[in-house]
Design a protein around this motif. Structure first.
Motif, PDB file in Angstrom:
ATOM      1  N   MET A  91      36.708  45.768  43.342  1.00 42.45           N
ATOM      2  CA  MET A  91      38.141  45.541  43.179  1.00 42.45           C
ATOM      3  C   MET A  91      38.083  44.353  43.918  1.00 42.45           C
ATOM      4  N   VAL A  92      37.745  43.884  44.905  1.00 35.42           N
ATOM      5  CA  VAL A  92      37.991  42.510  45.704  1.00 35.42           C
ATOM      6  C   VAL A  92      37.355  41.344  44.781  1.00 35.42           C
ATOM      7  N   HIS A  93      36.460  41.570  44.041  1.00 34.12           N
ATOM      8  CA  HIS A  93      35.907  40.632  43.144  1.00 34.12           C
ATOM      9  C   HIS A  93      36.750  40.407  41.934  1.00 34.12           C
ATOM     10  N   ALA A  94      36.992  41.640  41.514  1.00 34.10           N
ATOM     11  CA  ALA A  94      37.933  41.809  40.247  1.00 34.10           C
ATOM     12  C   ALA A  94      39.297  41.226  40.379  1.00 34.10           C
ATOM     13  N   TYR A  95      39.828  41.718  41.526  1.00 34.66           N
ATOM     14  CA  TYR A  95      41.193  41.167  41.953  1.00 34.66           C
ATOM     15  C   TYR A  95      41.329  39.302  41.872  1.00 34.66           C
ATOM     16  N   VAL A  96      40.182  39.129  42.735  1.00 29.10           N
ATOM     17  CA  VAL A  96      40.216  37.517  42.873  1.00 29.10           C
ATOM     18  C   VAL A  96      40.118  36.910  41.503  1.00 29.10           C
ATOM     19  N   SER A  97      39.142  37.222  40.640  1.00 29.12           N
ATOM     20  CA  SER A  97      39.129  36.864  39.395  1.00 29.12           C
ATOM     21  C   SER A  97      40.317  36.862  38.667  1.00 29.12           C
ATOM     22  N   PHE A  98      40.821  37.970  38.570  1.00 28.13           N
ATOM     23  CA  PHE A  98      42.295  38.056  37.958  1.00 28.13           C
ATOM     24  C   PHE A  98      43.097  37.085  38.336  1.00 28.13           C
ATOM     25  N   VAL A  99      43.337  36.964  39.477  1.00 23.73           N
ATOM     26  CA  VAL A  99      44.572  35.897  40.015  1.00 23.73           C
ATOM     27  C   VAL A  99      44.006  34.507  39.539  1.00 23.73           C
ATOM     28  N   ARG A 100      42.757  34.270  39.787  1.00 26.74           N
ATOM     29  CA  ARG A 100      42.288  32.952  39.542  1.00 26.74           C
ATOM     30  C   ARG A 100      42.383  32.621  38.061  1.00 26.74           C
ATOM     31  N   GLU A 101      42.020  33.490  37.255  1.00 26.81           N
ATOM     32  CA  GLU A 101      42.103  33.579  35.715  1.00 26.81           C
ATOM     33  C   GLU A 101      43.503  33.505  35.004  1.00 26.81           C
ATOM     34  N   ASN A 102      44.636  34.061  35.892  1.00 28.31           N
ATOM     35  CA  ASN A 102      45.915  34.277  35.191  1.00 28.31           C
ATOM     36  C   ASN A 102      46.653  33.744  36.215  1.00 28.31           C
ATOM     37  N   PRO A 103      46.913  32.441  36.309  1.00 24.18           N
ATOM     38  CA  PRO A 103      47.766  31.507  37.303  1.00 24.18           C
ATOM     39  C   PRO A 103      49.211  31.998  36.564  1.00 24.18           C
ATOM     40  N   ALA A 152      48.690  47.167  55.404  1.00 25.73           N
ATOM     41  CA  ALA A 152      49.062  45.741  56.098  1.00 25.73           C
ATOM     42  C   ALA A 152      47.819  45.087  55.842  1.00 25.73           C
ATOM     43  N   VAL A 153      46.540  45.534  55.535  1.00 27.52           N
ATOM     44  CA  VAL A 153      45.575  44.799  55.161  1.00 27.52           C
ATOM     45  C   VAL A 153      45.413  44.463  53.689  1.00 27.52           C
ATOM     46  N   ALA A 154      45.999  45.524  52.845  1.00 24.16           N
ATOM     47  CA  ALA A 154      46.204  45.357  51.543  1.00 24.16           C
ATOM     48  C   ALA A 154      47.148  44.440  51.231  1.00 24.16           C
ATOM     49  N   ASP A 155      48.521  44.016  51.753  1.00 24.30           N
ATOM     50  CA  ASP A 155      49.421  43.369  51.730  1.00 24.30           C
ATOM     51  C   ASP A 155      49.031  41.893  52.176  1.00 24.30           C
ATOM     52  N   ALA A 156      48.344  41.796  53.132  1.00 21.76           N
ATOM     53  CA  ALA A 156      48.020  40.509  53.541  1.00 21.76           C
ATOM     54  C   ALA A 156      46.659  39.990  52.601  1.00 21.76           C
ATOM     55  N   PHE A 157      45.987  40.783  52.007  1.00 21.25           N
ATOM     56  CA  PHE A 157      45.174  40.252  51.135  1.00 21.25           C
ATOM     57  C   PHE A 157      45.847  39.945  49.801  1.00 21.25           C
ATOM     58  N   LEU A 158      46.814  40.623  49.337  1.00 20.94           N
ATOM     59  CA  LEU A 158      47.550  40.186  48.152  1.00 20.94           C
ATOM     60  C   LEU A 158      48.621  39.003  48.243  1.00 20.94           C
ATOM     61  N   ALA A 159      49.072  38.927  49.532  1.00 21.70           N
ATOM     62  CA  ALA A 159      50.272  37.626  50.000  1.00 21.70           C
ATOM     63  C   ALA A 159      48.836  36.600  49.941  1.00 21.70           C
ATOM     64  N   GLY A 160      47.868  36.831  50.398  1.00 26.35           N
ATOM     65  CA  GLY A 160      46.989  35.513  50.532  1.00 26.35           C
ATOM     66  C   GLY A 160      46.482  35.137  49.110  1.00 26.35           C
ATOM     67  N   LEU A 161      46.132  36.023  48.075  1.00 27.98           N
ATOM     68  CA  LEU A 161      45.997  35.720  46.980  1.00 27.98           C
ATOM     69  C   LEU A 161      47.247  34.972  46.024  1.00 27.98           C
ATOM     70  N   LEU A 162      48.224  35.539  46.128  1.00 26.95           N
ATOM     71  CA  LEU A 162      49.386  35.074  45.763  1.00 26.95           C
ATOM     72  C   LEU A 162      49.582  33.399  46.359  1.00 26.95           C
ATOM     73  N   GLY A 174      39.922  23.224  42.609  1.00 18.05           N
ATOM     74  CA  GLY A 174      40.177  22.579  43.828  1.00 18.05           C
ATOM     75  C   GLY A 174      40.590  23.543  44.917  1.00 18.05           C
ATOM     76  N   ARG A 175      41.920  23.181  45.436  1.00 13.33           N
ATOM     77  CA  ARG A 175      42.492  23.705  46.545  1.00 13.33           C
ATOM     78  C   ARG A 175      42.400  25.229  46.626  1.00 13.33           C
ATOM     79  N   ALA A 176      42.979  25.742  45.381  1.00 10.65           N
ATOM     80  CA  ALA A 176      43.356  27.352  45.155  1.00 10.65           C
ATOM     81  C   ALA A 176      41.934  27.779  45.185  1.00 10.65           C
ATOM     82  N   ASP A 177      40.990  27.415  44.516  1.00 10.36           N
ATOM     83  CA  ASP A 177      39.740  28.039  44.404  1.00 10.36           C
ATOM     84  C   ASP A 177      39.065  28.038  45.695  1.00 10.36           C
ATOM     85  N   ASN A 178      39.266  27.105  46.699  1.00 12.42           N
ATOM     86  CA  ASN A 178      38.771  27.192  47.951  1.00 12.42           C
ATOM     87  C   ASN A 178      39.391  28.483  48.881  1.00 12.42           C
ATOM     88  N   ILE A 179      40.725  28.592  48.426  1.00 11.98           N
ATOM     89  CA  ILE A 179      41.243  29.549  49.296  1.00 11.98           C
ATOM     90  C   ILE A 179      40.849  30.918  48.643  1.00 11.98           C
TER      91      ILE A 179
END
Length: 199
Positions: A91-103, A152-162, A174-179
């Motif tokens: 899920m973590v890998h898929a979520y990061v990929s989803f956000v990265r690929e769907n700005p 709270a952990v889930a919200d922090a993860f989602l807020a961080g991705l957003l 660049g910067r987004a990929d590093n984050i």
């Protein structure tokens, strides 16, 4: 062989929703040019209203499409895993990929969260609450420890991705990929070591 009329109609509907997502993400909702939505979909402006009676329904359609994409690209791969820890890692890998690929999805949701109309804000909040709830359940199932709550952990993860998408820009480099890489690494360390972070 010709495609069935229903399939073509569904393709047109999806093209309208994709166009609306891109335009709404860029311009917001009140000033979004429907002519551009139509042009992106390869139809006339009037044809939009054959599928969506108004802009409120178009907005709802985009929210529903985001939900379908989330289920297909994040939830389904994760739920295919039977081991709770592997499910969470997937899920973590898929979520990061989803956000990265769907700005545009991220930008659309930010626009909705900041919108003056309460109905749009509430719809976006519901998206985050539902996806955060899924992440929280996976955290609990995997036995990951936390300081305050799995929500709270889930919200922090989602807020961080957003936030990564907003701070780093929408071009996916660049910067987004590093984050994104840092967020993913932090979450994976947490899963591997099962260590709560200090408040």
């Amino acid at each position: 062989m010709a495609r069935p009329a229903g399939a073509k109609s569904e393709d047109t509907r999806d093209a309208i929703l994709d166009g609306a997502l891109a335009v709404f993400a860029r311009d917001g909702f009140a000033s979004a040019p429907l002519g551009e939505v139509a042009a992106r979909a390869g139809i006339t402006k009037g044809a939009i209203f054959l599928h969506f009676p108004g802009t409120a329904e178009l907005f709802t359609g985009v929210i529903e499409r985001i939900g379908r994409l989330f289920r297909q690209r994040v939830l389904s791969p994760a739920l295919a895993e039977t081991d709770p820890s592997k499910r969470l890692v997937t899920m973590v890998h898929a979520y990061v990929s989803f956000v990265r690929e769907n700005p545009s999805v991220c930008k659309f949701l930010v626009q909705a969260l900041l919108d003056a109309e309460a109905e749009r804000r509430t719809a976006a909040e519901r998206v985050f609450a539902q996806s955060g709830g899924v992440v929280a359940v996976m955290l609990q199932d995997a036995g990951v420890d936390y300081v305050s709550s799995p929500e709270a952990v889930a919200d922090a993860f989602l807020a961080g991705l957003l936030g990564a998408r907003v701070i780093g820009g929408t071009n996916g480099t660049g910067r987004a990929d590093n984050i994104f890489e840092e967020l993913q690494a932090q979450m994976l360390r947490r899963i591997a070591h099962d260590e709560p972070t200090a408040p």
